[in-house]
Design a protein around this motif. Structure first.
Motif, mmCIF file in Angstrom:
data_model
loop_
_atom_site.group_PDB
_atom_site.id
_atom_site.type_symbol
_atom_site.label_atom_id
_atom_site.label_comp_id
_atom_site.label_asym_id
_atom_site.label_seq_id
_atom_site.Cartn_x
_atom_site.Cartn_y
_atom_site.Cartn_z
ATOM 1 N N PRO A 29 3.077 -0.244 7.030
ATOM 2 C CA PRO A 29 2.230 -0.892 6.023
ATOM 3 C C PRO A 29 2.884 -0.965 4.654
ATOM 4 C CG PRO A 29 1.507 1.361 6.385
ATOM 5 C CD PRO A 29 2.567 1.085 7.410
ATOM 6 N N HIS A 30 2.436 -1.932 3.899
ATOM 7 C CA HIS A 30 2.843 -2.024 2.495
ATOM 8 C C HIS A 30 2.048 -0.986 1.707
ATOM 9 C CE1 HIS A 30 3.813 -3.712 -1.415
ATOM 10 N NE2 HIS A 30 2.530 -3.780 -1.686
ATOM 11 N N ARG A 31 2.663 -0.404 0.709
ATOM 12 C CA ARG A 31 1.988 0.584 -0.140
ATOM 13 C C ARG A 31 1.740 -0.012 -1.518
ATOM 14 N NH1 ARG A 31 0.391 5.800 1.900
ATOM 15 N NH2 ARG A 31 1.662 6.220 3.750
ATOM 16 N N THR A 32 0.511 0.099 -1.994
ATOM 17 C CA THR A 32 0.196 -0.356 -3.339
ATOM 18 C C THR A 32 0.653 0.678 -4.351
ATOM 19 O OG1 THR A 32 -1.991 0.695 -3.440
ATOM 20 C CG2 THR A 32 -1.866 -1.483 -2.403
ATOM 21 N N ALA A 33 0.505 0.339 -5.633
ATOM 22 C CA ALA A 33 0.880 1.278 -6.691
ATOM 23 C C ALA A 33 0.068 2.561 -6.601
ATOM 24 C CB ALA A 33 0.689 0.628 -8.057
ATOM 25 N N SER A 34 -1.139 2.469 -6.058
ATOM 26 C CA SER A 34 -2.009 3.644 -5.894
ATOM 27 C C SER A 34 -1.816 4.322 -4.545
ATOM 28 C CB SER A 34 -3.480 3.229 -6.051
ATOM 29 O OG SER A 34 -3.695 2.621 -7.305
ATOM 30 N N ARG A 35 -0.786 3.875 -3.795
ATOM 31 C CA ARG A 35 -0.413 4.444 -2.503
ATOM 32 C C ARG A 35 -1.391 4.105 -1.385
ATOM 33 N NH1 ARG A 35 4.383 4.693 -2.295
ATOM 34 N NH2 ARG A 35 4.360 6.221 -0.601
ATOM 35 N N TYR A 36 -2.227 3.072 -1.564
ATOM 36 C CA TYR A 36 -3.092 2.624 -0.484
ATOM 37 C C TYR A 36 -2.279 1.835 0.533
ATOM 38 C CZ TYR A 36 -7.328 3.907 -3.075
ATOM 39 O OH TYR A 36 -8.315 4.591 -3.734
ATOM 40 N N ARG A 37 -2.601 2.001 1.810
ATOM 41 C CA ARG A 37 -1.940 1.244 2.852
ATOM 42 C C ARG A 37 -2.557 -0.148 2.955
ATOM 43 N NH1 ARG A 37 -2.339 6.477 4.800
ATOM 44 N NH2 ARG A 37 -0.554 7.359 5.910
ATOM 45 N N LEU A 38 -1.703 -1.166 3.099
ATOM 46 C CA LEU A 38 -2.162 -2.527 3.327
ATOM 47 C C LEU A 38 -1.416 -3.092 4.536
ATOM 48 C CD1 LEU A 38 -2.372 -4.022 -0.299
ATOM 49 C CD2 LEU A 38 -4.240 -3.210 1.145
ATOM 50 N N PHE A 39 -2.165 -3.676 5.480
ATOM 51 C CA PHE A 39 -1.604 -4.185 6.716
ATOM 52 C C PHE A 39 -1.721 -5.702 6.787
ATOM 53 C CE2 PHE A 39 -2.901 0.170 7.367
ATOM 54 C CZ PHE A 39 -1.924 0.727 8.183
ATOM 55 N N THR A 40 -0.903 -6.299 7.653
ATOM 56 C CA THR A 40 -0.921 -7.747 7.839
ATOM 57 C C THR A 40 -1.579 -8.099 9.174
ATOM 58 O OG1 THR A 40 1.220 -7.790 8.961
ATOM 59 C CG2 THR A 40 1.235 -7.915 6.541
ATOM 60 N N GLU A 41 -1.803 -9.396 9.393
ATOM 61 C CA GLU A 41 -2.345 -9.864 10.673
ATOM 62 C C GLU A 41 -1.369 -9.556 11.806
ATOM 63 O OE1 GLU A 41 -5.211 -10.995 11.522
ATOM 64 O OE2 GLU A 41 -6.118 -11.146 9.521
ATOM 65 N N ARG A 42 -0.073 -9.584 11.510
ATOM 66 C CA ARG A 42 0.910 -9.243 12.532
ATOM 67 C C ARG A 42 0.742 -7.791 12.965
ATOM 68 N NH1 ARG A 42 5.891 -6.896 13.050
ATOM 69 N NH2 ARG A 42 7.282 -7.799 14.637
ATOM 70 N N ASP A 43 0.465 -6.916 12.021
ATOM 71 C CA ASP A 43 0.223 -5.514 12.359
ATOM 72 C C ASP A 43 -0.974 -5.383 13.294
ATOM 73 O OD1 ASP A 43 2.337 -4.583 10.753
ATOM 74 O OD2 ASP A 43 1.057 -4.521 8.972
ATOM 75 N N VAL A 44 -2.019 -6.165 13.013
ATOM 76 C CA VAL A 44 -3.218 -6.132 13.862
ATOM 77 C C VAL A 44 -2.859 -6.539 15.287
ATOM 78 C CG1 VAL A 44 -5.486 -7.159 14.268
ATOM 79 C CG2 VAL A 44 -4.801 -6.534 11.941
ATOM 80 N N ARG A 45 -2.079 -7.612 15.444
ATOM 81 C CA ARG A 45 -1.703 -8.079 16.785
ATOM 82 C C ARG A 45 -0.855 -7.039 17.517
ATOM 83 N NH1 ARG A 45 -1.060 -12.909 13.795
ATOM 84 N NH2 ARG A 45 1.207 -12.634 13.685
ATOM 85 N N LEU A 46 0.066 -6.379 16.792
ATOM 86 C CA LEU A 46 0.881 -5.337 17.409
ATOM 87 C C LEU A 46 0.021 -4.171 17.898
ATOM 88 C CD1 LEU A 46 4.041 -5.100 15.119
ATOM 89 C CD2 LEU A 46 4.020 -5.597 17.565
ATOM 90 N N LEU A 47 -0.918 -3.771 17.085
ATOM 91 C CA LEU A 47 -1.803 -2.670 17.465
ATOM 92 C C LEU A 47 -2.657 -3.052 18.664
ATOM 93 C CD1 LEU A 47 -2.793 -1.587 13.864
ATOM 94 C CD2 LEU A 47 -1.781 -0.058 15.570
ATOM 95 N N GLN A 48 -3.156 -4.276 18.692
ATOM 96 C CA GLN A 48 -3.974 -4.728 19.820
ATOM 97 C C GLN A 48 -3.157 -4.720 21.110
ATOM 98 O OE1 GLN A 48 -5.234 -8.493 18.164
ATOM 99 N NE2 GLN A 48 -7.234 -7.677 17.531
#
Length: 258
Positions: A29-48
């Motif tokens: 995941p991408h990390r924001t300045a506050s260290r929150y995880r952000l995922f993409t639609e591609r990540d969702v498909r991989l997890l599925q």
């Protein structure tokens, strides 16, 4: 971009299970300045896909990730640049120098140098440049990217160097190149620190946000999205982000002497 709770809900697993898949390298995941995880639609498909293999074929997570990596569906984890401190420590030991000797030559305190070497402290671009110059090297060497010359560099493959907490440098090409292109990401109030200079020429283009730069303390420019600037690297320069949002800019040095 999706938060971890949204992704977990969409694929039907808990957030802790999602973090377990992340630890195995299935998603990065991408990390924001506050260290929150952000995922993409591609990540969702991989997890599925991974969860389907686990439920339908009874495979364990590690085996699933291994197979997906072998098939090229999952990219190998990006290379993590060695911290500047580790690089400086190796150079100092190789030359049989004490921290006190390096501190005296660079004008940086012994305590600060020691903290940098142990990875407990980050330094401004200007200070890194000063220390690197003492060792007769440059900031490019801190990415540890020598010996390779890939034509194509995907976002996950970029070499990354974070100086202070507000400045992130992503190397976009390396190897036997005549140019040294970076993506600079600078948080509000982040900057270079003091002025610095080196050989070569520089071109920068603002992709988003605002950017402020001083050349030889006699020229001052405030740039916005879409603006470009060219100058000779031998001109002492310092810079910062004066805006309220993160600034992204393409920064090219030639030859690679930064």
């Amino acid at each position: 971009m999706l938060r971890i709770s949204e992704v977990a809900r969409r694929v039907g697993i808990s957030s802790s299970a999602l973090r377990a898949w992340e630890a195995l390298g299935l998603v990065v995941p991408h990390r924001t300045a506050s260290r929150y995880r952000l995922f993409t639609e591609r990540d969702v498909r991989l997890l599925q896909r991974a969860i389907f293999l686990r439920r339908a074929r009874g495979m364990n997570p590690a085996a699933i990730v291994h197979i997906l990596k072998r098939q090229g569906i999952v990219s190998p984890p990006p290379e993590i640049a060695t911290s500047p401190g580790q690089r400086f420590r190796r150079l100092r030991i190789r030359r049989k120098l004490s921290l006190a000797q390096v501190a005296k030559a660079t004008g940086v305190s012994v305590g600060f140098l020691s903290a940098i070497e142990r990875g407990q402290m980050r330094s401004s671009v200007a200070t890194l440049r000063r220390i690197a110059r003492f060792y007769r090297t440059n900031i490019l060497s801190l990415f540890e990217a020598a010996g390779e010359n890939p034509r194509l560099v995907r976002p996950r493959q970029r070499k990354i160097l974070e100086t202070t907490a507000g400045v992130r440098m992503e190397l976009l090409a390396w190897g036997n190149t005549a140019m040294e292109p970076h993506l600079f990401r600078i948080k509000p109030n982040g900057g270079s620190g003091e002025s610095y200079a080196h050989e070569g020429e520089e071109f920068l283009h603002i992709l988003r946000g605002e950017f402020e730069i001083w050349l030889n303390n006699s020229e001052h420019y405030r740039l916005k999205t879409g603006d470009s600037l060219y100058f000779e690297s031998s001109t002492p320069h310092r810079w910062r982000n004066p805006g309220r949002t993160e600034t992204w800019l393409l920064w090219v040095n030639t030859p690679p002497t930064f």
